[in-house]
Scaffold this motif. Sequence first.
Motif, short mmCIF file in Angstrom:
data_model
loop_
_atom_site.label_atom_id
_atom_site.label_comp_id
_atom_site.label_asym_id
_atom_site.label_seq_id
_atom_site.Cartn_x
_atom_site.Cartn_y
_atom_site.Cartn_z
N ASP A 118 41.47 45.10 79.88
CA ASP A 118 40.13 44.94 80.45
C ASP A 118 39.11 45.81 79.73
O ASP A 118 37.91 45.48 79.70
CB ASP A 118 40.14 45.31 81.94
N LYS A 119 39.56 46.94 79.17
CA LYS A 119 38.65 47.85 78.48
C LYS A 119 38.50 47.53 77.00
O LYS A 119 37.75 48.21 76.29
CB LYS A 119 39.13 49.29 78.65
N LEU A 120 39.22 46.53 76.53
CA LEU A 120 39.17 46.16 75.12
C LEU A 120 38.53 44.80 74.89
O LEU A 120 38.20 44.45 73.75
CB LEU A 120 40.59 46.15 74.53
N ALA A 121 38.34 44.03 75.96
CA ALA A 121 37.89 42.64 75.82
C ALA A 121 36.54 42.52 75.12
O ALA A 121 36.29 41.54 74.41
CB ALA A 121 37.84 41.97 77.19
N HIS A 122 35.67 43.51 75.30
CA HIS A 122 34.34 43.43 74.67
C HIS A 122 34.40 43.64 73.17
O HIS A 122 33.41 43.40 72.47
CB HIS A 122 33.39 44.45 75.31
N LEU A 123 35.56 44.09 72.66
CA LEU A 123 35.70 44.34 71.23
C LEU A 123 36.17 43.12 70.45
O LEU A 123 36.10 43.09 69.22
CB LEU A 123 36.68 45.49 70.99
N GLY A 124 36.68 42.12 71.17
CA GLY A 124 37.21 40.93 70.50
C GLY A 124 38.45 40.42 71.21
O GLY A 124 38.76 40.81 72.33
N ARG A 125 39.19 39.57 70.53
CA ARG A 125 40.38 38.95 71.12
C ARG A 125 41.45 40.02 71.33
O ARG A 125 41.74 40.81 70.44
CB ARG A 125 40.90 37.86 70.19
N VAL A 126 42.02 40.03 72.54
CA VAL A 126 42.99 41.06 72.92
C VAL A 126 44.39 40.46 72.96
O VAL A 126 44.59 39.34 73.45
CB VAL A 126 42.63 41.66 74.30
N ALA A 127 45.34 41.19 72.44
CA ALA A 127 46.73 40.74 72.41
C ALA A 127 47.34 40.78 73.81
O ALA A 127 46.91 41.55 74.67
CB ALA A 127 47.54 41.62 71.47
N ASP A 128 48.35 39.95 74.03
CA ASP A 128 49.15 39.99 75.25
C ASP A 128 50.21 41.05 75.04
O ASP A 128 51.27 40.79 74.46
CB ASP A 128 49.78 38.62 75.51
N VAL A 129 49.93 42.27 75.49
CA VAL A 129 50.80 43.40 75.17
C VAL A 129 52.14 43.30 75.88
O VAL A 129 53.17 43.69 75.33
CB VAL A 129 50.10 44.73 75.52
N ARG A 130 52.15 42.75 77.08
CA ARG A 130 53.42 42.59 77.79
C ARG A 130 54.32 41.62 77.04
O ARG A 130 55.54 41.86 76.89
CB ARG A 130 53.17 42.11 79.21
N ALA A 131 53.75 40.52 76.55
CA ALA A 131 54.55 39.56 75.78
C ALA A 131 55.02 40.18 74.48
O ALA A 131 56.15 39.94 74.03
CB ALA A 131 53.71 38.31 75.51
N LEU A 132 54.17 41.01 73.88
CA LEU A 132 54.54 41.68 72.63
C LEU A 132 55.69 42.64 72.88
O LEU A 132 56.64 42.72 72.07
CB LEU A 132 53.32 42.43 72.10
N ALA A 133 55.64 43.37 73.98
CA ALA A 133 56.72 44.31 74.31
C ALA A 133 58.03 43.56 74.58
O ALA A 133 59.11 44.01 74.16
CB ALA A 133 56.33 45.13 75.53
N GLN A 134 57.94 42.42 75.25
CA GLN A 134 59.14 41.62 75.49
C GLN A 134 59.71 41.09 74.19
O GLN A 134 60.94 41.07 74.00
CB GLN A 134 58.80 40.45 76.43
N HIS A 135 58.85 40.69 73.28
CA HIS A 135 59.29 40.22 71.96
C HIS A 135 60.05 41.32 71.22
O HIS A 135 61.08 41.06 70.58
CB HIS A 135 58.08 39.76 71.15
N LEU A 136 59.55 42.54 71.31
CA LEU A 136 60.23 43.67 70.67
C LEU A 136 61.60 43.89 71.29
O LEU A 136 62.57 44.14 70.57
CB LEU A 136 59.38 44.93 70.80
N ARG A 137 61.68 43.81 72.60
CA ARG A 137 62.99 44.00 73.26
C ARG A 137 63.97 42.92 72.82
O ARG A 137 65.14 43.20 72.59
CB ARG A 137 62.80 43.99 74.78
N ASP A 138 63.47 41.69 72.72
CA ASP A 138 64.34 40.59 72.29
C ASP A 138 64.85 40.82 70.87
O ASP A 138 66.01 40.52 70.55
CB ASP A 138 63.58 39.26 72.36
N MET A 139 63.97 41.34 69.99
CA MET A 139 64.37 41.59 68.61
C MET A 139 65.42 42.68 68.49
O MET A 139 66.25 42.68 67.58
CB MET A 139 63.13 41.98 67.78
N GLN A 140 65.39 43.62 69.43
CA GLN A 140 66.29 44.76 69.35
C GLN A 140 67.65 44.50 70.00
O GLN A 140 68.55 45.33 69.90
CB GLN A 140 65.62 45.98 70.00
N ARG A 141 67.78 43.36 70.67
CA ARG A 141 69.07 43.05 71.28
C ARG A 141 70.09 42.68 70.20
O ARG A 141 69.75 42.00 69.24
CB ARG A 141 68.92 41.88 72.26
N PRO A 142 71.35 43.10 70.38
CA PRO A 142 72.38 42.78 69.39
C PRO A 142 72.70 41.27 69.39
O PRO A 142 72.51 40.59 70.36
CB PRO A 142 73.57 43.61 69.85
#
Length: 305
Positions: A281-305
């Motif tokens: 909410d504090k970054l939206a005025h700067l431009g397009r904001v990433a979905d950080v929760r989805a990004l964090a989930q993607h990282l967890r998926d990548m780190q799974r064996p």
Amino acid sequence: MTAVEEFEDLRPLLFAIAYRILGSVAEAEDAVQETWMRYDASGTRPDSPRAFLSTVVTRVSINVLESARVRREQYVGEWLPEPMLDEPYDDPQRSAELTESVSMAALVLLERLTPLERAVFVLREAFGFGFAEIAEIVDRSEAACRQLAVRARRHVDRGAVRFDADPHAHERLTARFLTAFQDGDVGGLRDLLAADVQLVADSGGKAPAVRKVVVGSEKVLRLLASYISPMAQVGMVLEPRDINRHPGLIVRDNSGAIVQVMTFDIADGRIGAVRVVINPDKLAHLGRVADVRALAQHLRDMQRP
């Protein structure tokens, strides 16, 4: 000059006042818009549009801040101001005061003040208004305004830490941080951190982040180092930008969307504080904001064996 032209000419000043009182880009923009609506509806042309509009935007901002303080007390985790990239207002004679007063560190300190103290302090310290002018703006006696200014200065000084105001030193240290982080140079990062460095992250509970202040060079270093490999894996990049008139970094994902904004307090050639705004909410005025929760989930998926 028409009323619209007068207002647009003064808009940068009005936004600059409102932002320093409120610490929020969105709220400052709303305060400026409310000021225009009142000016347009007044039906009279004041002798001094600058004085009239400065009065209106200050009073609107005080009212907004009084209601915002309740929300901030209920805020999830640490609260930081909304970062600002560009401020159109400039006054060469007060450049140093304007730069200092808009830093993230200064805006955090101003949260210690009551809305009235904050308004008086901002008008006096950042913009150089005389106490007679300030008294008219906030509808208090000149003596009362002087007392408010003294009290505000005392509160600010009590919480202030010594920092290096040299913009070139700040820029060099930020560049060294960027290089060390991108190279995965943990030793280089360690050399940049003060022993009592603090890391403060503002997610508002809307993005994964530490919710308490992290204190101490080794703790902050471990936290920073833990981000190096995952950020590289998903193609995040750190973009140097002036943030609140000071060198900082914007972190973007591989599509260019904003993940977070980082600013630094510099003292004695080292980083004394790292401030991270990740609340979308504090970054939206700067431009397009990433979905950080989805990004964090993607990282967890990548780190799974």
